[in-house]
Design an enzyme around this catalytic site. Structure first.
Site, PDB file in Angstrom:
ATOM      1  N   HIS A  10       0.822  -1.211   0.000  1.00 23.46           N
ATOM      2  CA  HIS A  10       0.000   0.000   0.000  1.00 23.46           C
ATOM      3  C   HIS A  10       0.857   1.262   0.000  1.00 23.46           C
ATOM      4  O   HIS A  10       0.426   2.324  -0.463  1.00 23.46           O
ATOM      5  CB  HIS A  10      -0.918  -0.024   1.231  1.00 23.46           C
ATOM      6  CG  HIS A  10      -2.173   0.780   1.084  1.00 23.46           C
ATOM      7  ND1 HIS A  10      -2.208   2.032   0.518  1.00 23.46           N
ATOM      8  CD2 HIS A  10      -3.451   0.497   1.434  1.00 23.46           C
ATOM      9  CE1 HIS A  10      -3.449   2.497   0.527  1.00 23.46           C
ATOM     10  NE2 HIS A  10      -4.226   1.572   1.073  1.00 23.46           N
TER      11      HIS A  10
ATOM     12  N   ASP B  22     -11.225  -4.687 -17.807  1.00 20.45           N
ATOM     13  CA  ASP B  22     -11.558  -5.609 -18.897  1.00 20.45           C
ATOM     14  C   ASP B  22     -10.337  -5.867 -19.779  1.00 20.45           C
ATOM     15  O   ASP B  22      -9.850  -4.965 -20.461  1.00 20.45           O
ATOM     16  CB  ASP B  22     -12.710  -5.017 -19.719  1.00 20.45           C
ATOM     17  CG  ASP B  22     -13.157  -5.922 -20.858  1.00 20.45           C
ATOM     18  OD1 ASP B  22     -12.650  -7.063 -20.968  1.00 20.45           O
ATOM     19  OD2 ASP B  22     -14.009  -5.489 -21.651  1.00 20.45           O
TER      20      ASP B  22
END
Length: 424
Positions: A171, A366
């Site tokens: 992170h 996608d």
């Protein structure tokens, strides 16, 4: 960690930006990055329908995945960098050198794809860990500087049924918005089959940190907090221990847009996702494409007895609303205690954190195989957190993922479903 359902490793290699495309670059940590030094790596899995055999993946898909990843890392080079943690009093920083790379593993799974992506109670949470990349070990240089990797990737193929792209990242190098930008950029370049026109149209990340001002000397405070805690920090942030998953079941709950609207009416408070994050606050003028961390840490105290009471959801929404309202007085009010408060609350064992956000639009990642059939955030199952994500059907609802011991999950499931019924 030994898995009850192991996967078969097909290949393992390393991927770097194109040689010579990125100069040696050192990035200082900002005060937004420092708190996440204490955080274990984030894990994100994307499951897609993929009705092809393993050989089709290795021959036709894998070369393009590798090349498109390399091109993407040219722009998102901090992910291929290392976190450098020199001895005190020196500050940690991110360093990229030509040739730096990330591990990329390809595995095959004979598990039932539809069973793996189901929302039902998952009794063996170690299944998901099979699809999380193994974390490379930390190195120590001759001057006692610890060199911590920042990203690992894995592709798992379910022959003739599905594919999973798994990521594990620190992170400290990126928040959810920045990492989502990386994943969608990689997907776009892969989908275009590395078409140069696509690269020209892509929106590159911004690595300029000059827009982050520090009028309250937070970096100095956080540096001292970091060194007070660093001696006990585990640099080798490897696999999730079995004992953190044992006796827990994981479930994905869904709440539709209609239920959300009625909840909003019930508590008379705006949905949290309508509040801007720190990138858009007046005190921090950063572009939406800024790559790094730009999150304020917000602690909301609440009594267990009140949360479990008849008006628990109203009380919770009110308290969260108060904290969000406080941001109007300044994002950095109380920021000097971000790290010390984290340590204090986590040591009490009463800290429940929220991972993800519907704003990240994870289901829009996608690669050309359509929208993901499921996304998962496995690290929450061990930490006691829960995960928020937009619904995969794009209908405006929210998915909620969490893990609890079986008995507690049964109680929670009953309360959750009863709550939905009460909103009809």
């Amino acid at each position: 960690m030994a898995h009850s359902h192991p996967v078969k490793v097909i290949d393992h290699f390393r991927v770097s930006p194109p040689q010579g495309s990125v100069p040696t670059t050192s990035l200082p940590l900002t005060f937004f990055d420092f708190p996440w030094l204490l955080c274990r790596p984030m894990e994100r899995l994307f499951f897609y329908e993929f009705p092809y055999p393993t050989l089709y993946l290795t021959n036709n898909i894998l070369p393009i995945l590798k090349n498109s990843l390399s091109l993407t890392l040219q722009h998102f080079f901090p992910l291929a960098s290392n976190l450098m943690c020199p001895p005190s009093p020196h500050k940690p920083y991110i360093l990229f050198k030509d040739g730096d790379s990330i591990p990329f593993t390809v595995v095959e799974s004979m598990l039932d794809f539809d069973q793996v992506i189901g929302d039902h109670a998952r009794v063996d949470l170690r299944e998901l860990q099979c699809f999380v990349p193994r974390w490379p070990p930390t190195r120590v240089t001759s001057d006692d500087t610890r060199v911590v990797p920042l990203l690992a990737l894995q592709v798992a193929v379910f022959p003739n049924s599905g594919i999973c792209i798994g990521a594990k990242f620190c992170h400290v190098v990126a928040d959810g918005m920045a990492f989502s930008h990386f994943m969608k950029s990689w997907a776009s370049i892969f989908r275009s089959r590395e078409d140069s026109a696509c690269l020209e149209k892509s929106i590159p990340p911004s690595h300029d940190r000059s827009g982050i001002k520090d009028p309250f000397q937070l970096e100095s405070i956080f540096t001292k907090d970091w060194w007070n805690w660093a001696s006990s920090w585990d640099y080798d942030l490897g696999s999730t221990p079995d004992d953190q998953l044992r006796d827990k079941v994981g479930v994905t709950f869904t709440i539709g847009q209609t239920h959300i609207e009625r909840l909003k009416d019930l508590v008379s408070i705006q949905c949290m996702e309508n509040y801007p994050d720190c990138r858009h606050r007046l005190e921090v003028k950063l572009p939406a494409t800024y790559f790094g961390n730009c999150l304020a840490i917000c602690y909301v105290p609440a009594k267990k007895s009140e949360l479990l009471g008849e008006n628990g959801i109203i009380m919770a929404a009110r308290e969260i609303g108060k904290k969000v309202k406080e941001l109007e007085s300044g994002v950095f009010v109380g920021a000097e205690k971000w790290i010390s408060k984290w340590k204090e609350v986590s040591e009490q064992g009463r800290l429940v954190t929220v991972a993800g956000s519907p704003k990240l639009r994870a289901y829009e990642t996608d690669f050309g195989w359509g929208r993901p059939k499921k996304t998962e955030v496995p690290h929450i199952y061990a930490s006691g957190s829960f995960h928020l994500c937009e619904c995969r059907d794009g209908g405006g609802g929210v998915e909620i993922g969490l893990a609890l011991p079986q008995g507690q999950m049964d109680v929670f499931s009953g309360i959750f479903e009863q709550g939905k019924q009460n909103l009809i």
